[in-house]
Design a protein around this motif. Structure first.
Motif, short mmCIF file in Angstrom:
data_model
loop_
_atom_site.label_atom_id
_atom_site.label_comp_id
_atom_site.label_asym_id
_atom_site.label_seq_id
_atom_site.Cartn_x
_atom_site.Cartn_y
_atom_site.Cartn_z
N CYS A 160 0.81 -1.11 0.07
CA CYS A 160 0.07 0.06 0.04
C CYS A 160 0.92 1.21 -0.06
N TRP A 163 2.26 1.61 -3.51
CA TRP A 163 1.19 2.38 -4.41
C TRP A 163 0.98 3.68 -3.99
N SER A 315 -7.04 6.26 -2.44
CA SER A 315 -6.49 5.06 -1.96
C SER A 315 -6.21 4.93 -0.36
N CYS A 319 -6.16 1.79 2.55
CA CYS A 319 -5.00 1.14 2.80
C CYS A 319 -5.09 0.97 4.41
#
Length: 322
Positions: A160, A163, A315, A319
């Motif tokens: 995560c 990313w 995101s 996460c």
């Protein structure tokens, strides 16, 4: 494309550099990186064609991989896991280095007025090659053995963080290489004058990293500040106002990037800190490389960069990394 080529070298070599730092040690990785950087600067000094510039940039990317991964692992070894502020201090030290290097810009400008740009360029490259070799005399002792105290890896949380680093790199790549051309086209500023517009933003890198914590709230706040600043940079009617928004943007970047640095060491076992940071930085620079390659073809890179930042904010809610 030049920025993308440098970033491509980082993408290809950072994971390998991380493995080297874990297996051979931080000190050896730093030493090899210093030698590679000196070689890159020497090639710039001796360059006679554009091809030499590209090769030198690639070699500088290799050097960057070795040095950056080793430094991140070193900071984690000596207490970054327990004291996240050490990562902030490392970022501030890097900013001071950038400021010292930035002095070369007006120096070369003035020197070029008397000896010509080509000679000034070669003198600068030779000076940086010399500085890289001198730095080898100040290498820290080996600390790899200290990493054994942290044995836990959370693969999902680490993925995560990576990313988020990719999305940050993509955003930076979309607008970063286009700032100086934008200042020239919109305000008719010379490259030297454009650098003066950037100087206030340097202050952000002296203080912005100190605001960072390994927390989703810090990442969210920093990314939001970046979005607002990019909109302001796009709409700024004057270089002065653009400079103020650039300062705000730099605070956001400094806080987000440092917070992600702090978060990764908590999600990767100490024995893999070098490799973890190698992959993390490679992913970040992959995003930057893709963004940089596309930036010259986009009508409004500042607005386009808001899209990956919005994806970053979305995101965060999915996460587990904090």
């Amino acid at each position: 494309m030049t920025y993308a080529f440098y970033a491509l070298a980082i993408v290809l070599t950072r994971p390998v550099s991380g493995g080297f730092a874990d297996l051979a040690g931080r000190r050896r990785a730093l030493a090899l990186g210093g030698v590679a950087l000196a070689a890159a600067m020497t090639l710039l000094c001796l360059s006679t064609s554009v091809l030499h510039i590209y090769v030198a940039l690639f070699l500088a990317g290799v050097a960057s991989s070795l040095v950056n991964v080793a430094v991140m692992a070193y900071v984690s070894d000596v207490g970054g896991l327990e004291e996240p502020a050490l990562y902030s201090k490392m970022r501030v030290a890097a900013a001071l280095g950038a400021m010292a290097g930035g002095v070369s810009i007006p120096a070369v400008y003035l020197l070029s007025q008397t000896v010509g740009y080509a000679v000034a360029f070669r003198i600068l490259a030779l000076a940086f090659a010399t500085a890289s070799l001198i730095a080898l005399a100040f290498l820290p002792c080996e600390t790899r053995h200290l990493s054994s105290r942290h044995r836990r890896t959370d693969a999902a949380a680490a993925a995560c963080v990576m990313w988020l680093a990719f999305l940050l790199g993509l955003a930076l790549g979309l607008y970063g290489p286009q700032i100086l051309p934008h200042l020239h086209l919109r305000f008719s500023l010379s490259p030297f004058s454009a650098i003066l517009v950037y100087l206030p933003a340097v202050v952000a890198w002296l203080y912005g990293p100190r605001l960072a914590r390994p927390s989703r709230r810090v990442v969210a706040a920093g990314a939001t500040v970046m979005c607002l600043a990019l909109l302001g940079m796009d709409l700024s009617p004057s270089p002065v106002l653009f400079s103020m928004f650039w300062l705000l943007e730099s605070f956001g970047v400094a806080a987000v990037s440092t917070a992600l640095d702090q978060s990764l060491s908590r999600r990767v076992a100490g024995a893999y800190w070098g490799r973890g940071y190698g992959v993390y930085q490679a992913v970040n620079n992959l995003g930057y490389s893709l963004g940089a390659a596309a930036s010259g073809y986009l009508p409004d890179p500042f607005i386009c960069a808001v899209v990956p930042l919005a994806a970053l904010l979305a995101s965060l809610s999915m996460c587990k990394a904090r």
